[in-house]
Design a protein around this motif. Structure first.
Motif, PDB file in Angstrom:
ATOM      1  N   GLY A 284       0.876  -1.295   0.042  1.00  0.00           N
ATOM      2  CA  GLY A 284       0.167   0.042  -0.014  1.00  0.00           C
ATOM      3  C   GLY A 284       0.762   1.288   0.196  1.00  0.00           C
ATOM      4  O   GLY A 284       0.331   2.277  -0.046  1.00  0.00           O
ATOM      5  N   ALA A 285       1.919   1.106  -0.098  1.00  0.00           N
ATOM      6  CA  ALA A 285       2.742   2.178   0.213  1.00  0.00           C
ATOM      7  C   ALA A 285       2.694   3.182   1.135  1.00  0.00           C
ATOM      8  O   ALA A 285       2.455   4.206   0.961  1.00  0.00           O
ATOM      9  CB  ALA A 285       3.068   3.105  -1.204  1.00  0.00           C
ATOM     10  N   ASP A 286       2.490   2.602   2.278  1.00  0.00           N
ATOM     11  CA  ASP A 286       1.957   3.311   3.539  1.00  0.00           C
ATOM     12  C   ASP A 286       2.976   3.529   4.454  1.00  0.00           C
ATOM     13  O   ASP A 286       3.465   2.571   5.378  1.00  0.00           O
ATOM     14  CB  ASP A 286       0.738   2.387   4.034  1.00  0.00           C
ATOM     15  CG  ASP A 286      -0.068   3.357   5.290  1.00  0.00           C
ATOM     16  OD1 ASP A 286       0.602   4.133   5.878  1.00  0.00           O
ATOM     17  OD2 ASP A 286      -1.183   3.042   5.144  1.00  0.00           O
ATOM     18  N   ARG A 287       3.499   4.983   4.520  1.00  0.00           N
ATOM     19  CA  ARG A 287       4.675   4.817   5.590  1.00  0.00           C
ATOM     20  C   ARG A 287       4.129   5.080   7.057  1.00  0.00           C
ATOM     21  O   ARG A 287       4.901   4.516   7.880  1.00  0.00           O
ATOM     22  CB  ARG A 287       5.262   6.363   5.323  1.00  0.00           C
ATOM     23  CG  ARG A 287       6.502   6.899   5.951  1.00  0.00           C
ATOM     24  CD  ARG A 287       7.122   7.991   5.573  1.00  0.00           C
ATOM     25  NE  ARG A 287       8.246   8.147   6.152  1.00  0.00           N
ATOM     26  CZ  ARG A 287       9.213   8.950   5.610  1.00  0.00           C
ATOM     27  NH1 ARG A 287       9.286   9.219   4.279  1.00  0.00           N
ATOM     28  NH2 ARG A 287      10.552   8.810   6.169  1.00  0.00           N
TER      29      ARG A 287
ATOM     30  N   ALA B  17       9.421  -0.428   2.162  1.00  0.00           N
ATOM     31  CA  ALA B  17       8.410   0.416   1.725  1.00  0.00           C
ATOM     32  C   ALA B  17       8.507   1.954   2.125  1.00  0.00           C
ATOM     33  O   ALA B  17       8.151   2.742   1.179  1.00  0.00           O
ATOM     34  CB  ALA B  17       7.275  -0.109   2.562  1.00  0.00           C
ATOM     35  N   VAL B  18       9.529   2.036   3.118  1.00  0.00           N
ATOM     36  CA  VAL B  18       9.511   3.682   3.387  1.00  0.00           C
ATOM     37  C   VAL B  18      10.631   4.170   2.524  1.00  0.00           C
ATOM     38  O   VAL B  18      10.354   5.495   1.975  1.00  0.00           O
ATOM     39  CB  VAL B  18      10.139   3.936   4.921  1.00  0.00           C
ATOM     40  CG1 VAL B  18      10.594   5.204   5.131  1.00  0.00           C
ATOM     41  CG2 VAL B  18       8.884   3.451   5.659  1.00  0.00           C
ATOM     42  N   ARG B  19      11.649   3.419   2.025  1.00  0.00           N
ATOM     43  CA  ARG B  19      12.537   4.087   1.216  1.00  0.00           C
ATOM     44  C   ARG B  19      11.955   4.373  -0.349  1.00  0.00           C
ATOM     45  O   ARG B  19      12.766   5.354  -0.915  1.00  0.00           O
ATOM     46  CB  ARG B  19      13.624   2.971   1.070  1.00  0.00           C
ATOM     47  CG  ARG B  19      14.931   3.612   0.253  1.00  0.00           C
ATOM     48  CD  ARG B  19      16.095   2.849   0.537  1.00  0.00           C
ATOM     49  NE  ARG B  19      15.842   1.433   0.070  1.00  0.00           N
ATOM     50  CZ  ARG B  19      15.985   0.248   0.684  1.00  0.00           C
ATOM     51  NH1 ARG B  19      16.233   0.447   2.107  1.00  0.00           N
ATOM     52  NH2 ARG B  19      15.996  -1.092   0.244  1.00  0.00           N
ATOM     53  N   ARG B  20      11.091   3.648  -0.703  1.00  0.00           N
ATOM     54  CA  ARG B  20      10.408   3.912  -1.762  1.00  0.00           C
ATOM     55  C   ARG B  20       9.382   4.786  -1.933  1.00  0.00           C
ATOM     56  O   ARG B  20       8.673   5.226  -3.022  1.00  0.00           O
ATOM     57  CB  ARG B  20      10.171   2.420  -2.695  1.00  0.00           C
ATOM     58  CG  ARG B  20      11.174   1.684  -2.862  1.00  0.00           C
ATOM     59  CD  ARG B  20      12.428   2.201  -3.549  1.00  0.00           C
ATOM     60  NE  ARG B  20      13.647   1.467  -3.619  1.00  0.00           N
ATOM     61  CZ  ARG B  20      15.043   1.895  -3.733  1.00  0.00           C
ATOM     62  NH1 ARG B  20      15.253   3.239  -3.985  1.00  0.00           N
ATOM     63  NH2 ARG B  20      15.884   1.174  -3.843  1.00  0.00           N
ATOM     64  N   HIS B  21       8.672   5.113  -0.741  1.00  0.00           N
ATOM     65  CA  HIS B  21       7.689   6.273  -0.637  1.00  0.00           C
ATOM     66  C   HIS B  21       7.691   7.299  -1.199  1.00  0.00           C
ATOM     67  O   HIS B  21       9.129   8.016  -1.026  1.00  0.00           O
ATOM     68  CB  HIS B  21       7.247   6.350   0.848  1.00  0.00           C
ATOM     69  CG  HIS B  21       6.090   7.054   1.070  1.00  0.00           C
ATOM     70  ND1 HIS B  21       6.073   8.264   1.407  1.00  0.00           N
ATOM     71  CD2 HIS B  21       4.752   6.605   1.196  1.00  0.00           C
ATOM     72  CE1 HIS B  21       4.858   8.859   1.789  1.00  0.00           C
ATOM     73  NE2 HIS B  21       4.061   7.495   1.603  1.00  0.00           N
ATOM     74  N   PRO B  22       7.020   7.884  -1.864  1.00  0.00           N
ATOM     75  CA  PRO B  22       5.536   7.609  -2.014  1.00  0.00           C
ATOM     76  C   PRO B  22       5.396   6.670  -3.180  1.00  0.00           C
ATOM     77  O   PRO B  22       4.121   6.157  -3.469  1.00  0.00           O
ATOM     78  CB  PRO B  22       4.832   8.926  -2.361  1.00  0.00           C
ATOM     79  CG  PRO B  22       5.857   9.724  -3.110  1.00  0.00           C
ATOM     80  CD  PRO B  22       7.243   9.367  -2.787  1.00  0.00           C
ATOM     81  N   GLY B  23       6.518   6.189  -3.858  1.00  0.00           N
ATOM     82  CA  GLY B  23       6.336   5.047  -4.827  1.00  0.00           C
ATOM     83  C   GLY B  23       5.978   3.689  -4.144  1.00  0.00           C
ATOM     84  O   GLY B  23       6.119   3.441  -3.083  1.00  0.00           O
TER      85      GLY B  23
END
Length: 217
Positions: free
Chosen positions: A36-39, A104-110
């Motif tokens: 979900g790309a949810d930080r 997930a955080v590293r690629r957020h918001p992608g």
């Protein structure tokens, strides 16, 4: 005196089961964060990993205190050895879930995972959580037969990772960064599952005094 000792051992076992439940929740949420790309959810996974590290230290302290103050017999010593080892396994499971969240955080918001691989990682996440819940149940039931069944799920997880690598090797169109992320993620889920099996092996050792043959290499 002896009843109090048994109560201390039961408390240690209960703490380990609670930790395993937390590890399952951490991986469940890490998968949500990943897909979900949810930080915000990923940050919550990091907090659970810290919680598990503190719980591991508390279990170790409690176990060493019992060793120092009581006179455990062979079966009780197995419980204590198992508690220290299993506590480490569960702590590592929390760290692995946190690693998933960090990607997930590293690629957020992608998104760290290409759309094509969403179903596969969803399966890996579900399998990892199921195995952690199974390890929790084994810690509560003390059933060596139930412990052995986790190896079947572990084989399934290995199969999912092989599928993942076949995808990586088959004209991968998403670039090097995505390939590295996906390879690491596959490893994190696989290792999480391995630690769940290790917990089950600890219960087999507790019940029988012997490790499963697979654990011996």
């Amino acid at each position: 005196m002896r009843e109090g000792f048994r109560g201390q051992l039961d408390a240690i076992r209960g703490a380990l089961a609670d930790m395993t439940h937390t590890a399952a929740t951490a991986m469940e949420r890490a998968t949500v964060a990943l897909l979900g790309a949810d930080r915000e959810v990923a940050d919550g996974v990091a907090a659970l990993a810290i919680q598990l590290d503190g719980a591991r230290r508390a279990v170790e302290d409690q176990t060493y205190e019992v060793l120092a103050l009581q006179q455990p017999v062979a079966s009780d010593l197995r419980t204590m050895v198992m508690a220290i080892k299993v506590g480490g396994d569960i702590d590592r499971m929390g760290s692995l879930a946190n690693h998933v969240g960090k990607i997930a955080v590293r690629r957020h918001p992608g998104y760290a995972v290409p759309d094509q691989l969403f179903p596969l990682f969803r399966q890996m996440g579900e399998m990892a959580v199921r195995m952690a819940r199974g390890a929790e149940a084994v810690l509560q039931s003390n059933d060596a037969a139930d412990a052995g069944r986790l190896a079947i799920d572990d084989d399934a997880m290995d199969g999912l990772r092989r599928t993942l690598f076949r995808t990586l090797l088959d004209e991968w169109p998403y670039g090097v960064e995505a390939a590295i992320d996906v390879a690491l993620l596959g490893r994190y889920y696989e290792r999480f599952a391995d630690h769940a099996v290790s917990i089950a092996d600890g219960v087999v050792y507790l019940v029988t005094g012997e490790l499963p043959k697979e654990s011996l290499g």
